[in-house]
Design an enzyme around this catalytic site. Sequence first.
Site, PDB file in Angstrom:
ATOM      1  N   HIS A 200       0.796  -1.226   0.000  1.00  0.00           N
ATOM      2  CA  HIS A 200       0.000   0.000   0.000  1.00  0.00           C
ATOM      3  C   HIS A 200       0.828   1.275   0.000  1.00  0.00           C
ATOM      4  O   HIS A 200       0.415   2.286  -0.558  1.00  0.00           O
ATOM      5  CB  HIS A 200      -1.040  -0.038   1.118  1.00  0.00           C
ATOM      6  CG  HIS A 200      -2.206  -0.876   0.714  1.00  0.00           C
ATOM      7  ND1 HIS A 200      -2.282  -2.206   1.024  1.00  0.00           N
ATOM      8  CD2 HIS A 200      -3.261  -0.612  -0.081  1.00  0.00           C
ATOM      9  CE1 HIS A 200      -3.374  -2.706   0.478  1.00  0.00           C
ATOM     10  NE2 HIS A 200      -3.985  -1.760  -0.201  1.00  0.00           N
ATOM     11  N   GLU A 444     -11.950 -10.883  -4.573  1.00  0.00           N
ATOM     12  CA  GLU A 444     -10.506 -10.892  -4.315  1.00  0.00           C
ATOM     13  C   GLU A 444     -10.075 -12.095  -3.494  1.00  0.00           C
ATOM     14  O   GLU A 444      -8.921 -12.232  -3.116  1.00  0.00           O
ATOM     15  CB  GLU A 444     -10.056  -9.577  -3.659  1.00  0.00           C
ATOM     16  CG  GLU A 444     -10.857  -9.142  -2.458  1.00  0.00           C
ATOM     17  CD  GLU A 444     -10.428  -7.771  -1.922  1.00  0.00           C
ATOM     18  OE1 GLU A 444      -9.357  -7.271  -2.281  1.00  0.00           O
ATOM     19  OE2 GLU A 444     -11.198  -7.217  -1.115  1.00  0.00           O
ATOM     20  N   ASP A 468      -5.152  -8.682  -4.219  1.00  0.00           N
ATOM     21  CA  ASP A 468      -5.356  -9.772  -3.267  1.00  0.00           C
ATOM     22  C   ASP A 468      -5.664 -11.089  -3.968  1.00  0.00           C
ATOM     23  O   ASP A 468      -5.174 -12.144  -3.555  1.00  0.00           O
ATOM     24  CB  ASP A 468      -6.492  -9.429  -2.294  1.00  0.00           C
ATOM     25  CG  ASP A 468      -6.001  -8.527  -1.174  1.00  0.00           C
ATOM     26  OD1 ASP A 468      -4.902  -8.798  -0.648  1.00  0.00           O
ATOM     27  OD2 ASP A 468      -6.689  -7.557  -0.842  1.00  0.00           O
ATOM     28  N   CYS A 515     -10.161  -3.308 -10.152  1.00  0.00           N
ATOM     29  CA  CYS A 515      -9.617  -2.133  -9.468  1.00  0.00           C
ATOM     30  C   CYS A 515      -8.256  -2.425  -8.831  1.00  0.00           C
ATOM     31  O   CYS A 515      -7.719  -1.582  -8.123  1.00  0.00           O
ATOM     32  CB  CYS A 515     -10.598  -1.597  -8.426  1.00  0.00           C
ATOM     33  SG  CYS A 515     -10.926  -2.738  -7.097  1.00  0.00           S
TER      34      CYS A 515
HETATM   35  C1  PEP Z   1      -7.092  -5.426  -4.440  1.00  0.00           C
HETATM   36  O1  PEP Z   1      -6.911  -6.283  -3.576  1.00  0.00           O
HETATM   37  O2  PEP Z   1      -6.831  -5.597  -5.653  1.00  0.00           O
HETATM   38  C2  PEP Z   1      -7.609  -4.101  -4.067  1.00  0.00           C
HETATM   39  C3  PEP Z   1      -7.935  -3.215  -4.980  1.00  0.00           C
HETATM   40  O3  PEP Z   1      -7.695  -3.809  -2.750  1.00  0.00           O
HETATM   41  P1  PEP Z   1      -6.446  -3.400  -1.820  1.00  0.00           P
HETATM   42  O4  PEP Z   1      -5.250  -3.180  -2.709  1.00  0.00           O
HETATM   43  O5  PEP Z   1      -6.846  -2.186  -1.093  1.00  0.00           O
HETATM   44  O6  PEP Z   1      -6.309  -4.606  -0.952  1.00  0.00           O
HETATM   45 MG    MG Z   2      -7.772  -6.047  -1.632  1.00  0.00          MG
END
Ligand code: PEP
Ligand code: MG
Length: 589
Positions: A200, A444, A468, A515
């Site tokens: 992140h 996910e 994920d 996403c």
């Molecule tokens: C993902 O897991 O692809 C996602 C968009 O959520 P995050 O990256 O916040 O876990």
């Molecule tokens: Mg995720």
Amino acid sequence: MPPESSTKQEVIVQGIPASQGIAYGQVFVYIQSNVEVPSYEVDPQKRLEEIARFERALVITRQQITKIKNEVEKNIGPEEALIFDAHLMVLEDQALIGETIREFEATGRNIETCFNKVSLRYIQAFSEIDDEYLRERAGDLRDVAQRVLQNLLGQAENSLSRLADRRVVVANDISPSDSASIDRSAALAIVTDSGSKTSHAVIVARSMKVPAVVGVRDLSGRVQPGDWVIVDGYDGLVILNPSESTLFRYGKIREQRQSVETRLLEANRQPAVTRDGVRVTLMANIEKVDEVQLVRDYNAAGIGLFRTEYLYLNSSRIPSEAEQAVAYRTVVEALAPHPVIIRTLDLGGDKPMAGNPGLFPKESNPFMGFRAIRFCLEHTDLFKDQLRAILAASAHGKVRIMYPMISGAEELARANAVLDECKAELAGKGTAFDPELEVGTMIEIPSAAATADLLARQCHFFSIGTNDLIQYLLAIDRVNDRIAHLYEPTHPAVLRTLRQVVEEAHRQKIEVSVCGEMAGDPVLAPLLLGLGVDSLSMTPPLIPAVRFLIRAMTMKDARALAKEALGMASPKDIYARCLAFYNERAKLE
Ligand code: PEP
Ligand code: MG
């Protein structure tokens, strides 16, 4: 690029390219760790001096906190500054101070050891209390205790939010809450020993357009503050003490890259339509409210993922329903009539809430632990605060709700039932909300993908979280740089899963978007579209390159690419095929 070069030996370190761009500057070393506390016996003759040292550290800490409080009050507002009153109160807590001195008198160990022992005991006790307000005090206490210890040990403040000058931040690791507090005008680039493309902190760096290279192993221990480095976020290189000729070469590379970016930006006002006339929806991922401006600047068709946990990460306090309602409404109104997909809380995993150890106890396997919807369904009070705040914002624009980490139909039904309760409560109070508000499920977790048919019956859209999904499908921890080379978005298992989810969604006439970070990669976006994905959502600065490729390709070719890829066995060969597809089309006139 300034002409400085170093007399020291040039060293080139290969890492993982994580956020594009080239930077040149001096290093700021940031070591993310709890303060290490030495333990030793104090000469009985010097006991009074030791207590005086403790008192001095308390005074300095008080001065530091008061200064930050005044700055926050002036620059942000009195409400936000209140938190520091709580910190000042900790410093006056006679129980904490008195107990530390009693511990010192009883054991004769140095004052840091005694203070650390007593404060840890308090933090633990607070974090276990079944009262939200008191639990939050554990976070305050932890912050203040760290500060007191730093002052006792004579360590300089080492905060990313107050970088003095423009610097390249080199760190062993950067937590999401650290990354959320980085001063974006001062961080020239980010380099971390650990991490991967989907951690992140890296996602935040990309949205700030800060070049980043991760997975450089032990670099933070090898550089000195003030060393000069080039960070090449395109090829994942960090060049320590660059020579004159390297500086010259990078000066040229930077010019070329900047000219490409300028031209991509110019073309970014055009619609995202393929050469055979298929329109693709390009949405934005945001973490913070002030990023709505980026969404507009990069001509996104709305927000496909609002990671709301960032409202919580930086604070030791859970934001109230009213505070959240203001944040969501600000975003929704700024973008109306474009849609805003607000994802409910996804704390846990690599996004623990540092200031709230009581809510998020340490886990040995956090990515598979108590996170996201699992947390919300156990803390329905917090979940309902958030749902009501989102519902209230839905009266001011086009809002959709999305749940993270759904693992199956029962969990989705439970989340929807809580949402229904919230709607009834608001209706009872006469609070306006959009009765047609659409609900989506993130796909996910492999079990969600496998039961997509069951989930599609209970929601209006799917959004595939490839970050994920890939880590769970391939059993590759998404933030572990040791195995980052095995994290392969083009693995046949990923492609087959995506195809199956898309087919199931379309069979039941619901839309499906992606996403995860894969959506913002112009090499992989055609594959996703060829597999039938309806829209893509990404960090805003990545939109221009993806839009450019969409305008340069036909959907017919993208479908052929996906069909060919589905017949291939090797992730590397599939990636090479996608890269060839990209290279044939990504030519700026
Ligand atoms: C993902 O897991 O692809 C996602 C968009 O959520 P995050 O990256 O916040 O876990
Ligand atoms: Mg995720």
